[in-house]
Design a protein around this motif. Sequence first.
Motif, PDB file in Angstrom:
ATOM      1  N   ARG A 186       0.920  -1.159   0.049  1.00 17.60           N
ATOM      2  CA  ARG A 186       0.041  -0.105  -0.096  1.00 17.60           C
ATOM      3  C   ARG A 186       0.759   1.170  -0.090  1.00 17.60           C
ATOM      4  N   TYR A 187       1.825   1.114   0.630  1.00 24.05           N
ATOM      5  CA  TYR A 187       2.798   2.295   0.765  1.00 24.05           C
ATOM      6  C   TYR A 187       3.457   2.542  -0.650  1.00 24.05           C
ATOM      7  N   ILE A 188       3.790   1.829  -1.403  1.00 28.57           N
ATOM      8  CA  ILE A 188       4.158   1.975  -2.981  1.00 28.57           C
ATOM      9  C   ILE A 188       3.174   2.729  -3.678  1.00 28.57           C
ATOM     10  N   GLN A 193      -4.489   8.205   1.143  1.00 26.43           N
ATOM     11  CA  GLN A 193      -3.019   8.452   1.969  1.00 26.43           C
ATOM     12  C   GLN A 193      -3.425   8.669   3.433  1.00 26.43           C
ATOM     13  N   VAL A 194      -4.528   9.074   3.868  1.00 34.46           N
ATOM     14  CA  VAL A 194      -4.471   9.060   5.420  1.00 34.46           C
ATOM     15  C   VAL A 194      -4.894   7.502   5.898  1.00 34.46           C
ATOM     16  N   GLY A 195      -5.554   6.843   5.187  1.00 34.97           N
ATOM     17  CA  GLY A 195      -5.734   5.512   5.606  1.00 34.97           C
ATOM     18  C   GLY A 195      -4.411   4.787   5.646  1.00 34.97           C
ATOM     19  N   THR A 196      -3.400   5.198   4.718  1.00 35.92           N
ATOM     20  CA  THR A 196      -2.028   4.413   4.720  1.00 35.92           C
ATOM     21  C   THR A 196      -1.516   4.911   6.186  1.00 35.92           C
ATOM     22  N   LEU A 197      -1.417   6.010   6.482  1.00 36.15           N
ATOM     23  CA  LEU A 197      -0.769   6.737   7.833  1.00 36.15           C
ATOM     24  C   LEU A 197      -1.448   6.049   8.891  1.00 36.15           C
ATOM     25  N   ARG A 198      -3.174   5.791   8.957  1.00 40.95           N
ATOM     26  CA  ARG A 198      -3.767   5.409   9.880  1.00 40.95           C
ATOM     27  C   ARG A 198      -3.293   4.056  10.372  1.00 40.95           C
ATOM     28  N   TRP A 199      -3.072   3.122   9.374  1.00 40.14           N
ATOM     29  CA  TRP A 199      -2.856   1.945   9.381  1.00 40.14           C
ATOM     30  C   TRP A 199      -1.420   1.824  10.219  1.00 40.14           C
ATOM     31  N   MET A 200      -0.387   2.317   9.670  1.00 39.79           N
ATOM     32  CA  MET A 200       0.821   2.166  10.230  1.00 39.79           C
ATOM     33  C   MET A 200       0.748   2.988  11.799  1.00 39.79           C
ATOM     34  N   VAL A 201       0.324   3.846  11.951  1.00 39.19           N
ATOM     35  CA  VAL A 201      -0.166   4.475  13.515  1.00 39.19           C
ATOM     36  C   VAL A 201      -0.868   3.454  14.219  1.00 39.19           C
ATOM     37  N   ARG A 202      -1.754   2.751  13.756  1.00 38.58           N
ATOM     38  CA  ARG A 202      -2.513   1.903  14.442  1.00 38.58           C
ATOM     39  C   ARG A 202      -1.650   0.827  14.838  1.00 38.58           C
ATOM     40  N   VAL A 203      -0.842   0.167  13.828  1.00 38.34           N
ATOM     41  CA  VAL A 203       0.201  -0.825  14.030  1.00 38.34           C
ATOM     42  C   VAL A 203       1.008  -0.526  15.405  1.00 38.34           C
ATOM     43  N   LEU A 204       1.744   0.678  15.270  1.00 39.76           N
ATOM     44  CA  LEU A 204       2.945   1.117  16.183  1.00 39.76           C
ATOM     45  C   LEU A 204       1.994   1.292  17.600  1.00 39.76           C
ATOM     46  N   SER A 237      -0.415  -0.454  18.726  1.00 40.46           N
ATOM     47  CA  SER A 237      -0.687  -1.683  19.169  1.00 40.46           C
ATOM     48  C   SER A 237       0.640  -2.303  19.881  1.00 40.46           C
ATOM     49  N   LEU A 238       1.704  -2.190  19.313  1.00 43.13           N
ATOM     50  CA  LEU A 238       3.274  -2.638  19.524  1.00 43.13           C
ATOM     51  C   LEU A 238       3.338  -1.549  20.907  1.00 43.13           C
ATOM     52  N   PHE A 239       3.000  -0.269  20.933  1.00 48.57           N
ATOM     53  CA  PHE A 239       3.340   0.307  22.202  1.00 48.57           C
ATOM     54  C   PHE A 239       2.302   0.146  23.417  1.00 48.57           C
ATOM     55  N   HIS A 240       1.593  -0.729  23.231  1.00 51.97           N
ATOM     56  CA  HIS A 240       0.434  -0.990  24.122  1.00 51.97           C
ATOM     57  C   HIS A 240      -0.691   0.006  24.352  1.00 51.97           C
ATOM     58  N   LEU A 241      -0.826   0.895  23.397  1.00 56.73           N
ATOM     59  CA  LEU A 241      -1.828   1.774  23.315  1.00 56.73           C
ATOM     60  C   LEU A 241      -3.136   1.535  22.751  1.00 56.73           C
ATOM     61  N   GLU A 242      -3.068   0.500  22.079  1.00 51.68           N
ATOM     62  CA  GLU A 242      -4.239  -0.307  21.434  1.00 51.68           C
ATOM     63  C   GLU A 242      -4.451  -1.723  22.018  1.00 51.68           C
ATOM     64  N   ASP A 243      -5.391  -2.188  22.359  1.00 47.97           N
ATOM     65  CA  ASP A 243      -5.587  -3.232  22.917  1.00 47.97           C
ATOM     66  C   ASP A 243      -5.931  -4.639  22.058  1.00 47.97           C
ATOM     67  N   SER A 244      -6.682  -4.191  20.765  1.00 49.85           N
ATOM     68  CA  SER A 244      -7.270  -5.179  19.953  1.00 49.85           C
ATOM     69  C   SER A 244      -6.013  -5.322  18.883  1.00 49.85           C
ATOM     70  N   TYR A 245      -6.123  -6.394  18.325  1.00 43.44           N
ATOM     71  CA  TYR A 245      -5.277  -6.544  17.086  1.00 43.44           C
ATOM     72  C   TYR A 245      -5.599  -5.702  15.906  1.00 43.44           C
ATOM     73  N   PRO A 246      -4.463  -5.024  15.354  1.00 47.09           N
ATOM     74  CA  PRO A 246      -4.679  -3.910  14.214  1.00 47.09           C
ATOM     75  C   PRO A 246      -5.557  -4.503  13.140  1.00 47.09           C
ATOM     76  N   ALA A 247      -6.167  -4.119  12.401  1.00 52.52           N
ATOM     77  CA  ALA A 247      -6.900  -4.581  11.101  1.00 52.52           C
ATOM     78  C   ALA A 247      -6.004  -3.924  10.143  1.00 52.52           C
ATOM     79  N   PHE A 248      -5.923  -4.888   9.072  1.00 48.84           N
ATOM     80  CA  PHE A 248      -5.230  -4.964   8.022  1.00 48.84           C
ATOM     81  C   PHE A 248      -5.784  -4.040   6.805  1.00 48.84           C
ATOM     82  N   ASN A 249      -6.066  -2.876   7.364  1.00 52.35           N
ATOM     83  CA  ASN A 249      -6.605  -1.629   6.545  1.00 52.35           C
ATOM     84  C   ASN A 249      -6.451  -0.426   7.170  1.00 52.35           C
ATOM     85  N   GLY A 250      -6.804   0.648   6.393  1.00 50.21           N
ATOM     86  CA  GLY A 250      -6.670   2.038   6.943  1.00 50.21           C
ATOM     87  C   GLY A 250      -7.834   2.677   7.223  1.00 50.21           C
TER      88      GLY A 250
END
Length: 194
Positions: free
Chosen positions: A136-138, A165-176, A178-191
């Motif tokens: 998606r980033y490409i 473009q906002v969805g691309t950014l949102r997706w990566m922020v959601r993943v990060l 989750s890794l920072f424990h700011l989100e509890d659920s598994y991140p969705a594979f979309n933006g």
Amino acid sequence: MRLEVKHQQRYSRLELLARSILGPLYIAVPHVIVLAFVSVAAFFHYLKATFTILRSGEYPQDSHSFLTSYLHWAARLHLRVFNMNDGYPNFGIKQNDPYLTLDFDKYDPDRKKILLRTIFGLFYIFIPHIIVWFLRYILSLIGVLIAFFIVLFTGKYPAGLHRFQVGTLRWMVRVLGSLFHLEDSYPAFNGSDR
């Protein structure tokens, strides 16, 4: 998580040209250098949050605030580098942006999930997401080029491309997040914003 980016009605062609030609020098380089140092502090806040949650079940407020603000700064930078908004991104952790809203809801952390995410998060969250997100980033990079010419000639950023473009950014922020424990659920594979 809530990440929203205001779509401007009109874009400055002069700022577009300045960001596109000189942006790496006056936007990206200074922000990336400072963010590299701030990343060290973010890592320590991540460690503090992880051990505090595992010990007490509570997310420390200062770490939650710092990590959210750190991601906000990175998102502000992304918006300008991808020509999604006019203006210079503010330096600093506690800065607002008239175009960007980023919030992570507070939740009661589950210690087992936090432990699992801490040990295996790289393998079951980050790697699968980064592989799919990279494709998606490409497309987003191609979108930056297309948007450049459209904004240059019309002064408007196409709404559909802006949402992508906002969805691309949102997706990566959601993943990060989750890794920072700011989100509890598994991140969705979309933006999407849900």
